[in-house]
Design an enzyme around this catalytic site. Structure first.
Site, short mmCIF file in Angstrom:
data_model
loop_
_atom_site.label_atom_id
_atom_site.label_comp_id
_atom_site.label_asym_id
_atom_site.label_seq_id
_atom_site.Cartn_x
_atom_site.Cartn_y
_atom_site.Cartn_z
N SER A 185 0.87 -1.23 -0.01
CA SER A 185 -0.09 -0.07 0.14
C SER A 185 0.94 1.29 0.04
O SER A 185 2.17 1.19 -0.05
CB SER A 185 -0.80 -0.06 1.27
N LYS A 186 0.26 2.31 -0.10
CA LYS A 186 0.90 3.64 -0.22
C LYS A 186 2.17 3.97 0.91
O LYS A 186 2.85 4.54 0.88
CB LYS A 186 -0.11 4.82 -0.32
N ARG A 187 1.65 3.08 2.11
CA ARG A 187 2.67 3.47 3.34
C ARG A 187 4.13 2.70 3.03
O ARG A 187 4.79 3.21 3.74
CB ARG A 187 2.03 3.05 4.73
N GLY A 203 5.43 3.03 0.37
CA GLY A 203 6.25 4.09 -0.66
C GLY A 203 5.26 3.83 -1.86
O GLY A 203 3.97 3.70 -2.08
#
Length: 464
Positions: free
Chosen positions: A238-240, A242
């Protein structure tokens, strides 16, 4: 095997995620290997969340990766008439029925099932209820209530579901719009898709879809469910972790061939080989060689691959790719040395095009400030005298090439009884602003005689 047909069918509710890109890549590779057809379909029936911007982003990502499609893109939003036709076919054949249960009734049934320890699936109340012409309804598929639905997954092996566990699937909502599981089957069936490669979050949809194929009299395609991609902490990417957008990696200075090579190795292997050309991937890829466990996204491995492909690429191609990165830094390469020559000096030391663009700045800006620590250490009166002598020699040097430049430095060091370390670092700071740069002989050759001499004399004046 020209009748092999595969598809990639993203929903345009966001960018092209790396997981989706890998799924597209696996489908594309198998289609190319087997001489089949690769179909692109946009699943945009979720009108509220689907956007043209997302469609454009998906197409752009596919094109950047070089995943060309043979047919499409087809849009589900343009096929509602087809779906209605198949709903009517199932109703007429007694394989579907209208369900008039209200939301409140369904919730009550669900709560009762949970209280009684039963699976909260629809209980079939409307299977035999007479029509109520003025009441709103959904259309449900009349699924078999006994027996087993099984399939041989090309990755996971044999998977079986007891039909009594499956629901009477809603295939058309009360507003007349079709549901995901239904339209996917109609599209894959009418488009002649023979193999479906998709994420393993769809495994539970597969038995319901198989029953629909059978009810409609269509051959069931082969299925391959690809394990998900995890971040370094072994949770879903996921975006966490990167960037997860394919185009974000382009904007971060990655090459498409590095991204393709990296994505295919997230789950697939061929011996101990790490680096594959596109042609080698087509030749060696097989869906059966995709592992059953999730792949872990490793940014450092992607950087390593990107560095490899930057070193292997031609300076001319990289120069073309570098232009927008230089523009972001306010640099027009037409105002300085040939960009391909600049690139050639930076290829060995650049892991991304962003690093290369940052490393190229000094070639096009001669008015830079000197690194304070480097200037304090290297810009001595003795260094000024040596650089002035060097400038005089370079002014008259013919021909002005790498070997002649190197020879000039060696002659000056020999005559003055010094080592390269007593003049080289000072010249590097004069030419580049700091102590990190490509080979000093390469830099001088690329900057050219006039600009090199100007920069050296600027430094001498600065010292004075």
């Amino acid at each position: 095997m020209a009748d092999v047909r595969l598809r990639f069918a993203p929903s345009p509710t966001g960018y092209l995620h790396v997981g989706g890109a890998r799924t597209a890549l696996f489908n594309w590779l198998l289609a190319r290997k087997q001489g089949g057809t690769f179909v692109l379909r946009i699943e945009d029936t979720d009108v509220a969340r689907s956007t043209q911007e997302s469609v454009d982003a998906i197409l752009q990502g596919m094109e950047w990766l070089g995943l060309d499609w043979d047919e499409g893109p087809f849009y589900q939003s343009e096929r509602f008439g087809v779906y209605r036709e198949y709903v009517e076919k199932l109703l007429a054949a007694g394989k579907a029925y209208k369900c008039y249960c209200t939301a409140e009734e369904l919730e009550a049934k669900r709560e009762q099932a949970l209280r009684e320890g039963r699976k909260p699936k629809y209980d079939g109340t409307c299977r035999h209820r007479p029509d109520a012409p003025d009441a709103p309804y959904v259309v449900r598929f009349k699924a078999p209530q006994e027996g087993v639905t099984a399939f041989d997954d090309l990755i996971k092996g044999r998977i079986s579901f007891n039909n009594e566990e499956l629901d009477d699937l809603i295939i058309q909502r009360s507003d007349g719009t079709p549901t995901y599981n239904f339209v996917v089957v109609i599209d894959d069936a009418t488009m002649g898709i023979t193999t479906v490669i998709r994420g393993d979050d769809h495994v539970n949809n597969t038995p319901r879809q198989i029953l629909l194929y059978e009810a409609l009299g269509y051959p069931v395609p082969r299925f391959a469910h690809v394990p998900m991609i995890l971040g370094a902490d072994k949770t879903r990417l996921s975006k966490r972790h990167g960037a997860t957008s394919v185009m974000a990696y382009r904007d971060m200075g990655f090459l498409p061939e590095a991204m393709v090579n990296y994505l295919v190795r997230l789950g697939w292997s061929h011996g101990d080989e790490e680096i594959f050309s596109r042609e080698e991937l087509i030749e060696k890829f097989s869906i059966e060689a995709v592992g059953k466990s999730a792949g872990v996204f490793n940014p450092d491995k992607l950087l390593w691959l990107n560095h490899h492909y930057i070193k292997e690429s031609t300076p001319e191609r990289l120069a073309g790719l570098l232009v927008p990165f230089l523009a972001e830094r306010g640099i027009d390469p037409a105002t300085g040395p040939a960009l391909a020559a600049v690139v050639k000096t930076l290829q060995e030391r650049s892991r991304t095009l962003i690093e290369m663009a940052d490393g190229a700045i000094f070639y096009y800006r001669g008015d830079f400030a000197y690194d304070e620590a480097a200037a304090a250490k290297q810009f001595t009166p003795a260094a000024a005298q040596l650089m002035e002598r060097l400038a005089g020699r370079l002014e008259g040097l013919e021909p002005f090439g790498h070997d002649a430049i190197e020879a000039t430095f060696k002659e000056l060091c020999s005559e003055q009884g010094i080592k390269m370390g007593q003049i080289g670092p000072a010249v590097r700071v004069a030419l580049c602003g700091g102590t990190v740069s490509p080979s000093i002989y390469e830099v001088i050759e690329v900057l050219g005689r006039d600009e090199t001499v100007r920069r050296i004399r600027r430094a001498v004046a600065f010292i004075g």
